[in-house]
Design an enzyme around this catalytic site. Structure first.
Site, PDB file in Angstrom:
ATOM      1  N   GLY A  65      27.085 -28.852  -4.026  1.00 27.85           N
ATOM      2  CA  GLY A  65      26.393 -28.550  -5.271  1.00 27.85           C
ATOM      3  C   GLY A  65      25.104 -27.779  -5.092  1.00 27.85           C
ATOM      4  O   GLY A  65      24.470 -27.426  -6.073  1.00 27.85           O
ATOM      5  N   LYS A 110      27.730 -18.939  -4.136  1.00 23.84           N
ATOM      6  CA  LYS A 110      26.345 -18.981  -4.568  1.00 23.84           C
ATOM      7  C   LYS A 110      25.569 -17.892  -3.835  1.00 23.84           C
ATOM      8  O   LYS A 110      25.800 -17.675  -2.630  1.00 23.84           O
ATOM      9  CB  LYS A 110      25.746 -20.347  -4.254  1.00 23.84           C
ATOM     10  N   ASP A 118      27.152 -16.472  -8.091  1.00 27.95           N
ATOM     11  CA  ASP A 118      26.293 -17.255  -8.979  1.00 27.95           C
ATOM     12  C   ASP A 118      24.885 -17.285  -8.416  1.00 27.95           C
ATOM     13  O   ASP A 118      24.648 -17.817  -7.335  1.00 27.95           O
ATOM     14  CB  ASP A 118      26.862 -18.677  -9.080  1.00 27.95           C
ATOM     15  N   GLU A 152      26.653 -14.440 -12.101  1.00 29.70           N
ATOM     16  CA  GLU A 152      26.372 -15.550 -13.027  1.00 29.70           C
ATOM     17  C   GLU A 152      24.884 -15.912 -12.974  1.00 29.70           C
ATOM     18  O   GLU A 152      24.308 -15.958 -11.891  1.00 29.70           O
ATOM     19  CB  GLU A 152      27.233 -16.735 -12.583  1.00 29.70           C
ATOM     20  N   GLU A 209      25.616 -22.086 -18.668  1.00 31.78           N
ATOM     21  CA  GLU A 209      25.469 -23.507 -18.361  1.00 31.78           C
ATOM     22  C   GLU A 209      24.092 -24.029 -18.771  1.00 31.78           C
ATOM     23  O   GLU A 209      23.920 -25.237 -18.946  1.00 31.78           O
ATOM     24  CB  GLU A 209      25.733 -23.795 -16.881  1.00 31.78           C
ATOM     25  N   ASP A 257      28.762 -25.281 -21.709  1.00 33.13           N
ATOM     26  CA  ASP A 257      28.739 -26.583 -21.046  1.00 33.13           C
ATOM     27  C   ASP A 257      28.699 -27.642 -22.144  1.00 33.13           C
ATOM     28  O   ASP A 257      27.808 -27.638 -22.993  1.00 33.13           O
ATOM     29  CB  ASP A 257      27.506 -26.656 -20.144  1.00 33.13           C
ATOM     30  N   HIS A 313      31.542 -23.868 -17.953  1.00 26.17           N
ATOM     31  CA  HIS A 313      30.888 -24.405 -16.765  1.00 26.17           C
ATOM     32  C   HIS A 313      31.485 -25.773 -16.467  1.00 26.17           C
ATOM     33  O   HIS A 313      31.619 -26.614 -17.361  1.00 26.17           O
ATOM     34  CB  HIS A 313      29.392 -24.555 -17.026  1.00 26.17           C
ATOM     35  N   ALA A 314      31.859 -25.981 -15.201  1.00 18.62           N
ATOM     36  CA  ALA A 314      32.356 -27.309 -14.838  1.00 18.62           C
ATOM     37  C   ALA A 314      31.695 -27.705 -13.518  1.00 18.62           C
ATOM     38  O   ALA A 314      30.515 -27.440 -13.344  1.00 18.62           O
ATOM     39  CB  ALA A 314      33.874 -27.327 -14.781  1.00 18.62           C
ATOM     40  N   GLY A 315      32.433 -28.279 -12.578  1.00 16.51           N
ATOM     41  CA  GLY A 315      31.733 -28.814 -11.420  1.00 16.51           C
ATOM     42  C   GLY A 315      30.933 -30.029 -11.854  1.00 16.51           C
ATOM     43  O   GLY A 315      31.319 -30.757 -12.762  1.00 16.51           O
TER      44      GLY A 315
END
Lengths: 434, 434
Positions: A22, A218, A246, A272, A301, A324, A351-353
């Site tokens: 994350g 990322k 991102d 992103e 998000e 989100d 947006h997920a995760g």
């Protein structure tokens, strides 16, 4: 008649910072967390909902939930079903609490947890998953769930209704298709900023072998690192897979244009959050400047309400809309944003995760396809592979597609033993940490 | 070396909803409240700061202050003086807490309380009021207090420095002028939405007699009521006084244009918060549509950070910029917004009223005049007449001008007996309420 007789909120935190799962340019050490709400009723029904945070501060959102609870306890399920927009508005527009937002920050995150719990309750009462409950609403019933304040200049409500009516006759076919084939997804799990190059390579190979064809990485403050990592990812996934990057708000507008231009050769689908999530005009400027690279702009998000999405769309600032379901004030507001996106013909890629966001996001994408856009073109739902084991009805992802949920509710109910273990600060995950 | 050794936060609420002082279209029954912070040091110095809320939810902001306190306790005054921008950034960009914003909502309100307390501490150490402390900074020192992330596309930092350098040689003259004559103000106390017509008339007459020449009224959802009240106010204050109207976010874009057009004959200086505070493009559309009425657009009390103000200015959305020293993340961010406003030649008229906002606002207006804009043209600071008795060094307003503060600090320290009486829920103002 089912009446809500109690609201409980728990501070649930997963110690993800121990592995840097994350991690990104701004959020270097997240402990994926949930402000977890249960609405108790005078029957056996319970509504579960949560909002997502990164650890510290989750107790602030819990306090915000408690501040809203007087608006929920005593309400009946019929009150909610009969006037979902009114239920939402009473939470989002409470005359004293709205000063903490309005419709942003901790109070809006808390609103999401409660509102989503109300949807879970409603869906369980109907013995339906939330996406099918919404699919079963008429266009007029769908609109009656929404607070349309501040949107009419971009999309008059009658025109929104027309969008829904155009899709209504063919909904059943798309429901059947989704139950048969599932919804397309992309994977974020390989490219966390804190992972070593070797780990990224290994995860890319494993993901390719599992059928993934779209990957997100990322990026951050060092141009050389970004280029090296993009080259590495592109090398591993090959020329035909999609690659997205991102930046998690790392850059000023001018910096974003420079950094993204340096990545042009790696054939990115989108960049992103290239800058401040509040900067509608900045995103629009970046999008204009990088148009020649073929890289789209994605954000959402941290877009905190429908008014922000309205402007991102009006300004032509985005190619992909990443709503989100926790950042927005729950499903009602997400349903309004789906309509705005359809009007402006911008695809929604939620947006997920996080924790619980994949579980929520599958419902949003299914509602988008079945009720609103009727399209899968340039649409993918994010997938990250951790923390699903804590859910009673976890997501099921195979062949890079989410299986459509079949259990009643919003797929967000967590296992009691997980809640106990992750409750902060005294659950076993935390008390044993030292 | 002075070191911060403790941070305390108290939940302070005034029962203003009993009289409807402060009532408007959205906030019908506010209890003006303060999240009140004291920074204790290892010397006799104490830094006092607060942020403003409307009552319910103040406990959420108190929780957010506690969540930030680990970033403050242990810091020395020299750390703050030496790198005020860094001190701010550590609060505003904490890697887990920033998810609750970033830079908006409860966590940013809490940041303001702490940051302003740090300024109070610094100024008391220098035995200066805050505005004179800032007036004494060189342009380079002023810039070193600011987090310039996300602003360079609108105003490169070198150009911001040029603005300060242009005013530097003449600062001493403006300091002397302000200490002699004070800063011009307008009055909001007469026109609260919950007041009867008779009460409004009486208050207008009393205010005129006291020397006021600029008045603000609240407007709302009923066009006929708005017209009646505007006619009444204009009749009482005469054709030569300024009249402003505040809609407090009541309208959609199209409604705002209609409502404001209906008020054109009353010669309003501005319409304030005509729609959602997040709607930069909506404000710009309203401003274009009502340009023919001569009525300006004002907003800012809910503009939550410098990125929102940047866009309001870039989009040509406002004629008057109404920053709030609590909504923004404290004085550092307000100082950055002053520079943006100067660049775009939009006058700053800070939001005040509330509790403590007049006390803060006088410092902002004085810094604007002395250091940044060098102009009083179309600039007025809001004044509302209640709750000043609770402050150790209250504002002094005579002849429609704020006297420049002379006591050390940020003028925000409250009297101990007031804090005890208004502490929620057990202070005497609350425990005796039933």
């Amino acid at each position: 008649m089912t009446r809500i007789v109690g609201l409980t909120v728990r501070d649930i935190r997963a110690p993800t910072s121990r592995t840097l799962a994350g991690s990104d340019a701004m959020h270097t050490d997240p402990d994926y967390s949930a402000t977890y709400v249960v609405l108790a009723t005078d029957t056996a029904l319970r509504g579960h909902g949560m909002t997502f945070t990164l650890g510290r501060g989750n107790e602030v959102v819990c306090a915000a939930v408690r501040a809203l609870s007087h608006l929920v306890v005593g309400v009946t399920l019929d009150d909610i079903r009969g006037d979902m927009a009114g239920f939402w508005l009473r939470l989002a527009n409470e005359s004293q609490l709205r000063w903490l937002g309005p419709e942003k920050g901790a109070i809006h995150l808390a609103t999401a947890a409660i509102v989503n719990a109300a949807w879970d309750l409603w869906a369980k009462a109907e013995v339906q998953p939330v996406w099918k409950l919404v699919a079963g609403l008429t266009p007029e019933q769908y609109m009656a769930c929404l607070d349309w304040r501040y949107l009419s200049d971009a999309l008059p409500p009658e025109e929104a209704l027309d969008i829904l009516r155009a899709q209504a006759p063919t909904k059943a076919g798309r429901v059947a298709e989704m139950e048969r084939e599932g919804y397309p997804a992309y994977i974020t799990s390989a490219g966390w900023l804190g992972y070593s190059d070797d780990k990224v390579r290994r995860l890319c190979r494993e993901s390719l072998a599992a059928g993934w064809t779209a990957f997100k990485m990322k990026v951050g403050l060092s141009r050389d690192d970004n280029v090296r990592r993009a080259a590495l990812m592109r090398e591993e996934i090959g020329p035909d897979s999609r690659l997205m990057a991102d930046a998690n708000q790392a850059w000023d507008v001018g910096e974003a244009i420079e950094h993204v231009s340096a990545l042009a050769r790696y054939n990115l689908t989108w960049i992103e959050e290239p800058t401040s999530p509040d900067d509608v005009l900045g995103h629009a400027a970046i999008r204009r400047a990088i148009a020649g690279t073929g890289i789209g702009v994605a954000t959402g998000e941290h877009a905190h309400n429908r008014v922000m999405f309205k402007q991102l769309l009006q300004a032509g600032a985005i190619d992909f809309l990443q709503m989100d379901n926790c950042r927005l004030g729950g499903l009602n507001e997400a349903m309004a944003v789906l309509l705005l996106a359809a009007k402006f013909e911008v695809p929604v890629c939620p947006h997920a995760g996080g924790i619980g966001l994949c579980e929520y996001g599958q419902h949003l994408s299914l509602i988008d396809y079945v009720c609103v856009s009727g399209s899968l073109e340039r649409r993918m739902l994010e997938f990250a592979d951790h923390l699903h084991e804590h859910f009673v009805d976890p997501i099921s992802v195979h062949g890079a597609r989410y299986a459509a949920p079949r259990a009643s509710g919003f797929s967000i109910e967590m296992r009691p033993e997980s809640l106990d273990a992750m409750e902060w600060p005294h659950g076993s995950e935390w008390s044993s940490r030292g």
